[in-house]
Design a protein around this motif. Structure first.
Motif, PDB file in Angstrom:
ATOM      1  N   THR A 131       0.842  -1.187   0.000  1.00 61.70           N
ATOM      2  CA  THR A 131       0.000   0.000   0.000  1.00 61.70           C
ATOM      3  C   THR A 131       0.881   1.241   0.000  1.00 61.70           C
ATOM      4  OG1 THR A 131      -0.111   0.186   2.393  1.00 61.70           O
ATOM      5  CG2 THR A 131      -1.751  -1.234   1.334  1.00 61.70           C
ATOM      6  N   ASP A 132       0.295   2.367  -0.413  1.00 64.25           N
ATOM      7  CA  ASP A 132       1.091   3.588  -0.434  1.00 64.25           C
ATOM      8  C   ASP A 132       1.462   4.019   0.982  1.00 64.25           C
ATOM      9  OD1 ASP A 132      -1.470   4.308   0.232  1.00 64.25           O
ATOM     10  OD2 ASP A 132      -1.631   5.966  -1.186  1.00 64.25           O
ATOM     11  N   SER A 150      -2.934   2.753  -4.252  1.00 66.28           N
ATOM     12  CA  SER A 150      -3.082   4.160  -3.890  1.00 66.28           C
ATOM     13  C   SER A 150      -4.195   4.333  -2.858  1.00 66.28           C
ATOM     14  CB  SER A 150      -3.408   4.993  -5.133  1.00 66.28           C
ATOM     15  OG  SER A 150      -4.718   4.667  -5.586  1.00 66.28           O
ATOM     16  N   SER A 151      -4.242   5.511  -2.256  1.00 62.92           N
ATOM     17  CA  SER A 151      -5.304   5.821  -1.279  1.00 62.92           C
ATOM     18  C   SER A 151      -6.675   5.722  -1.934  1.00 62.92           C
ATOM     19  CB  SER A 151      -5.109   7.229  -0.699  1.00 62.92           C
ATOM     20  OG  SER A 151      -3.892   7.286  -0.013  1.00 62.92           O
ATOM     21  N   GLN A 152      -6.767   6.185  -3.184  1.00 63.22           N
ATOM     22  CA  GLN A 152      -8.037   6.128  -3.906  1.00 63.22           C
ATOM     23  C   GLN A 152      -8.473   4.670  -4.114  1.00 63.22           C
ATOM     24  OE1 GLN A 152      -7.938   8.121  -7.674  1.00 63.22           O
ATOM     25  NE2 GLN A 152     -10.088   7.757  -8.093  1.00 63.22           N
ATOM     26  N   GLN A 153      -7.532   3.798  -4.457  1.00 66.57           N
ATOM     27  CA  GLN A 153      -7.856   2.377  -4.633  1.00 66.57           C
ATOM     28  C   GLN A 153      -8.288   1.753  -3.310  1.00 66.57           C
ATOM     29  OE1 GLN A 153      -4.038   1.499  -6.409  1.00 66.57           O
ATOM     30  NE2 GLN A 153      -5.022   0.827  -8.314  1.00 66.57           N
ATOM     31  N   ARG A 154      -7.635   2.148  -2.213  1.00 68.40           N
ATOM     32  CA  ARG A 154      -8.015   1.639  -0.885  1.00 68.40           C
ATOM     33  C   ARG A 154      -9.459   2.011  -0.566  1.00 68.40           C
ATOM     34  NH1 ARG A 154      -4.075   0.411   3.286  1.00 68.40           N
ATOM     35  NH2 ARG A 154      -5.539   1.248   4.790  1.00 68.40           N
ATOM     36  N   LYS A 155      -9.825   3.270  -0.858  1.00 63.65           N
ATOM     37  CA  LYS A 155     -11.203   3.735  -0.588  1.00 63.65           C
ATOM     38  C   LYS A 155     -12.199   2.929  -1.405  1.00 63.65           C
ATOM     39  CE  LYS A 155      -9.939   8.434   0.652  1.00 63.65           C
ATOM     40  NZ  LYS A 155      -9.840   9.821   0.189  1.00 63.65           N
ATOM     41  N   MET A 156     -11.851   2.678  -2.651  1.00 68.23           N
ATOM     42  CA  MET A 156     -12.737   1.903  -3.519  1.00 68.23           C
ATOM     43  C   MET A 156     -12.882   0.467  -2.993  1.00 68.23           C
ATOM     44  SD  MET A 156     -12.502   1.539  -7.639  1.00 68.23           S
ATOM     45  CE  MET A 156     -11.157   0.375  -7.637  1.00 68.23           C
TER      46      MET A 156
END
Length: 200
Positions: A131-132, A150-156
């Motif tokens: 993870t980032d 990325s943080s965006q992928q984690r949120k998704m």
């Protein structure tokens, strides 16, 4: 478990097809004659392939560690690395036959009857996930074959049904132990236990 490990090590120049079973398992007993029929099929006579059986008896922890979640299960290994694992009861023998045909087509050079290098075949491969958040840690650095989320992928990912029910600590643990699979276009990712195109 030790014998399977040794078989994989000793047969890196062959495909290894392993049937994982339990003597008390009714589906395993139902699969046995059908699996033996495939093993004896003349079309596999000259193919560089090793057929293996692994019983869960006295191997429970090892069987869990290699990703077996149901019995019976079939695993395909190429040059010692696992390329597929799937539950395979007697009713799924047609799927097993299709997967075996695909395995041979993808990994065996039929002109020389040798196993192709899986790293150049371009089929599903497993890589570690980083993870980032890990990337910023001085201890954890991105190694070759690792993927950064990325943080965006984690949120998704947090919105996915299974992952949304986890605590932040559990979610982080899952990501630390995760493997990313990449597939060729048109591959069926997962149908087992899910309806239509749903997967996670």
């Amino acid at each position: 478990g030790v014998r399977l490990f040794e078989a994989l090590k000793a047969n890196k120049d062959k495909l290894v097809v392993t049937k994982v079973f339990a003597p008390w398992c009714r589906a395993c007993r139902g699969l046995e004659p059908k699996f033996n029929g495939i093993v004896k099929d003349a079309k596999y006579k000259d193919i560089p392939i090793v057929w293996a059986d692994l019983t869960i008896q006295n191997n429970k922890e090892y069987v869990k560690s290699i990703g077996v979640l149901a019995l019976p299960t079939i695993q395909f290994h190429v040059q010692g690395g696992k390329v597929d694992t799937f539950p395979c009861g007697p009713s799924k023998v047609p799927i097993l036959k299709r997967k075996l045909t695909q395995l041979v087509d993808d990994y065996v050079d039929l002109s020389t009857m040798t196993v192709k290098d899986p790293t150049v075949v371009g089929l599903p491969t497993q890589v570690d996930v980083l993870t980032d958040q890990d990337k910023s840690s001085p201890v954890k650095k991105k190694a070759e074959g690792m993927v950064v989320i990325s943080s965006q992928q984690r949120k998704m990912m947090r919105k996915m049904p299974y992952l949304s029910s986890l605590t932040d600590a559990e979610f982080s643990t899952v990501l630390k132990h995760a493997k990313e699979l990449t597939f060729q276009q048109g591959s069926i990712i997962m149908r087992e236990g899910n309806i239509g195109r749903t997967f996670y």
